[in-house]
Scaffold this motif. Structure first.
Motif, mmCIF file in Angstrom:
data_model
loop_
_atom_site.group_PDB
_atom_site.id
_atom_site.type_symbol
_atom_site.label_atom_id
_atom_site.label_comp_id
_atom_site.label_asym_id
_atom_site.label_seq_id
_atom_site.Cartn_x
_atom_site.Cartn_y
_atom_site.Cartn_z
ATOM 1 N N ASP A 634 0.838 -1.195 0.000
ATOM 2 C CA ASP A 634 0.000 0.000 0.000
ATOM 3 C C ASP A 634 0.876 1.250 0.000
ATOM 4 O OD1 ASP A 634 -2.420 -1.343 0.092
ATOM 5 O OD2 ASP A 634 -2.487 -1.366 2.291
ATOM 6 N N THR A 650 -2.928 4.378 5.140
ATOM 7 C CA THR A 650 -2.821 4.341 3.680
ATOM 8 C C THR A 650 -3.046 5.751 3.151
ATOM 9 O OG1 THR A 650 -5.174 3.883 3.344
ATOM 10 C CG2 THR A 650 -3.709 1.986 3.617
ATOM 11 N N CYS A 682 -6.244 -7.244 7.756
ATOM 12 C CA CYS A 682 -6.883 -6.495 6.677
ATOM 13 C C CYS A 682 -8.387 -6.803 6.715
ATOM 14 C CB CYS A 682 -6.294 -6.893 5.325
ATOM 15 S SG CYS A 682 -6.993 -5.978 3.944
ATOM 16 N N ARG A 734 0.087 -6.865 -0.285
ATOM 17 C CA ARG A 734 -0.984 -6.501 -1.208
ATOM 18 C C ARG A 734 -1.167 -7.554 -2.308
ATOM 19 N NH1 ARG A 734 -3.270 -1.272 -2.105
ATOM 20 N NH2 ARG A 734 -4.172 -1.058 -4.179
#
Length: 760
Positions: A634, A650, A682, A734
């Motif tokens: 991110d 973020t 997450c 990610r």
């Protein structure tokens, strides 16, 4: 009720307008007696003070007080108030207020001497020799730290408050004299500029009014409130005063009728009682209008009545008698006798519907309760022969004063200490119970975690769960009156920086910050060193500071060591960019080296600052924001939070965007390091058709994609036959998350999938 500030008990010259800001309120002339103007008729005299003291002090004590008066008079000789009267009139007025409380001889002597150290450079050892150590210690506790240099007026004010409050913790007479000093200054605030009036009035309202309330000094509490209100909002004060004066005439008939009815009924019942009608203060009426959004005509209970009876049992008999006379309003009864307020206040409160449908508040108490209600902790001196009934009050006061010392030990600086004390001075309270039925009083809005820290600091530090009324609830749950609270601890548990976001009490906040400062000191020092090094490099300065620069930096920043400075930067108390600019300024003043490039506004043009590299394993010095839950890959940015270190968001986080617009200087560039070997939380939400087995299929796919589930929740939309599945999953980065989401979208029945991005 008087609508104007009460006059001092002193006899003073006409149009006396002294002010408390001593830098502007005194005029010092030559100290020779020949140059001192003769006092005008009616100027303050010590005679009235002596007459009051003679009522309860011995001749030998009076002799010592007269000696203190002569010493103070000589010390202040030639010093005038702005009204033109001798300055000694102010210490006499303060001593008279203390005499009204029947304070002891040492306190009266300290009141007369309370300005000699601060204004006339009288040494403490001289006072010890002349008047003894207890008097000298009180005077020292009341003296400001004007000889020290501070970076700002706010810092100076905070350090002076800390000095005074810590002296109060050792001897409560310090704050009693200070309150008397502030009361007389507020009564005579007239000649100050509007700006200074507001500043002093705001300080009075924020600190001295809550302290007076916390110590149970209701008379001073109410008068200081009204005086501060009159200077903060003079037009509102005058307008409201006129409205109350007009209403007083219209409602006189109602008040007389109520007084007559209550007196007759209590007499017929055989209850010896004194009944007083009283008018609410203007500030009390104003806050009620403000909080409930009422016009003055809608505030009906301007008048209240106080019923003072002869015994504890008759309080409840009188209550029943009044409820038979007038109908009580539902939900408007409070029993502060069974559960006293934090400051020891005891009374029964009830609101009745009086004649013509007017709500009327009654307070019912005994003579002893009335004494404590009006004089609070000062009643300890006022009625020495009846100390037994005040033991509980003294214990409560001692416990609060002890908590000040505890907070002081755990607090980093004066501003933080004052912040914690102000929180604990919040007057409204909530009363809860331990599992063993012990009553604990906490500020309104306190959480279950505050309760844990109130029991003991170690209990708070080791808290892992809490039960309220036998049901497990989050630590942030706010407590309500009557809750039974049980704390579950674990020796391995440690405070979490996120706790600072919801604890309410000063003790809890200071304990958490103290833990974060000490236990995680090494992590904070490393982060601070890295941040300052990058900020110095951005200004083309060598990150390795020379011994001479280090020594000067520590002196000018009041840091004890370079590691302390790094730690302050690491936890967000100091900004690395500002420290680097300060070092640049020091070097520019010392060397003729070329100045750095400046822009059109005169600001240093920085080169691009290298971002801070993080690995997600730095400990509590670096936190991942729960709102957007960043993961490697991110685009991220860091926020320096005071005493919480670096928080990572973020770049697209809405919460971060809002906070960046408010405090842009607290944000720095950060980037992920290489070779990260851990998993990150997450949040994802799936929208799926309401089909049998959909949750099982989704959970199985998450497992097959090598991700862990740490939390799952469901919401059902029966109208549209849709189920919302909320997961917190642990992924490596990610790329791993993208693979997982691609596999989940392929499940039959899943119609939509999205990641949580910090929009709360």
């Amino acid at each position: 009720m008087s609508l104007t500030p009460a006059d001092s008990t002193l006899s003073v010259a006409p149009n006396n307008r002294a002010v408390p800001d001593r830098s502007a309120s005194k005029v010092t002339t030559n100290k020779s007696p020949a140059s001192t103007p003769a006092p005008a008729p009616g100027v303050a005299s010590v005679t009235q003070l002596t007459n009051k003291l003679a009522e309860y002090l011995t001749p030998s004590e009076l002799k010592k007080i007269k000696e203190a008066y002569r010493f103070s008079d000589e010390a202040h000789l030639g010093q005038m108030r702005m009204s033109g009267e001798p300055y000694i009139s102010h210490p006499i007025a303060v001593a008279e207020i203390c005499a009204d409380w029947k304070l002891d001889a040492q306190a009266i002597m300290a009141a007369l001497l309370h300005d000699v150290m601060e204004d006339q450079d009288v040494r403490k050892d001289e006072l010890i020799e002349r008047f003894g150590a207890p008097v000298a210690n009180i005077v020292d506790g009341l003296s400001k730290l004007e000889k020290l240099e501070f970076q700002s007026q706010i810092e100076a004010q905070a350090e002076n408050f800390r000095k005074m409050l810590l002296a109060m913790a050792r001897d409560v007479r310090v704050i009693l004299i200070k309150l008397a000093d502030r009361l007389h200054n507020m009564r005579t605030l007239g000649s100050m500029s509007a700006v200074k009036k507001r500043r002093i009035a705001r300080e009075t309202m924020e600190v001295y009014v809550p302290i007076a309330h916390r110590l149970g000094l209701n008379n001073i509490y109410r008068e200081l409130q009204d005086l501060a209100f009159s200077h903060l909002y003079p037009m509102r004060y005058k307008t409201l005063g006129k409205a109350v004066k007009a209403a007083r005439g219209n409602r006189r008939e109602v008040v007389s009728k109520i007084l007559e009815s209550v007196n007759k009924t209590l007499e017929a019942t055989g209850i010896p009682a004194q009944v007083y009608g009283r008018e609410k203060t203007l500030y009390g009426i104003y806050t009620k209008m403000l909080n409930k959004r009422l016009s003055f005509s809608q505030v009906l209970d301007i008048y209240g009545f106080r019923v003072v009876v002869d015994s504890f049992a008759n309080c409840y008999v009188a209550l029943g008698t009044l409820h038979a006379l007038f109908k009580p309003m539902p939900g408007k009864f409070k029993d502060y006798i069974a559960i006293p307020k934090l400051n020891g206040y005891q009374s029964l409160h009830t609101t009745l519907i009086g004649p013509y449908g007017t709500p009327v508040e009654f307070q019912i108490r005994t003579q002893d309760m009335h004494r404590v209600a009006e004089s609070g902790v000062a009643a300890h001196w006022l009625y020495k022969d009846d100390e037994g009934s005040l033991n509980d009050l003294q214990q409560r006061t001692h416990a609060w004063l002890q908590s000040l010392l505890d907070i002081q030990k755990q607090t980093g600086d004066s501003a933080e200490f004052l912040e914690h004390v102000k929180v604990d001075l919040f007057p409204d309270s909530v009363y809860v119970f331990t599992p063993k039925s012990k009553i604990i009083a906490l500020p309104r809005g306190a959480t279950a975690l505050d309760f844990a820290y109130t029991i003991h600091t170690d209990v708070g530090d080791q808290t892992i769960a809490v039960k309220i009324n036998l049901e497990q609830v989050p630590l942030r749950t706010e407590l309500r009156n009557g809750d039974i609270v049980e704390i579950i601890t674990s020796p391995s548990s440690r405070p979490n920086p996120n706790w600072l976001g919801f604890v309410r009490t000063g003790k809890a906040r200071s304990a958490i910050r103290h833990h974060l400062r000490t236990i995680n000191l090494v992590e904070s020092i490393d982060l601070g060193r890295k941040l300052l090094g990058q900020a110095l490099s951005a200004l083309n300065l060598n990150p390795d500071l020379s011994p001479a620069v280090t020594e000067r930096l520590l002196n000018e920043s009041s840091a004890k060591s370079l590691d302390d400075l790094y730690a302050d930067i690491g936890v967000g108390k100091r900004m690395a960019a500002l420290v680097a600019r300060h070092i640049l300024g020091m070097l520019e003043n010392d060397t003729p080296s070329p100045h750095p490039l400046l822009d059109v506004n005169g600001e240093v043009v920085n080169k691009q600052i290298d971002p801070v590299v993080i690995y997600g394993s730095e400990g509590v010095a670096v936190q991942l924001a729960p709102c957007c839950q960043p993961i490697p890959g991110d685009a991220i940015i860091g926020q320096m939070k005071r005493d919480q270190g670096l928080t990572i968001h973020t770049l697209e986080c809405d919460v971060a965007r809002r906070q960046r617009s408010k405090e842009p200087d607290r944000w720095i560039g950060v980037t992920w390091g290489a070779g990260i070997n851990r998993r990150f939380d997450c949040g994802i939400t799936l929208l799926a058709r309401n089909e049998k087995g959909i949750l099982a299929r989704v959970a199985a796919e998450i497992g097959e994609s090598d991700a862990n589930i740490t939390h799952v929740g469901m919401d059902e939309d029966k109208e549209h036959m849709i189920t919302y599945l909320h997961f917190t999953v642990q992924v490596e980065d990610r790329v791993h998350l993208a693979r997982l989401m691609r596999n989940l979208r392929a499940i039959p029945g899943v119609t939509r999938l999205l990641r949580h991005k910090g929009t709360s």
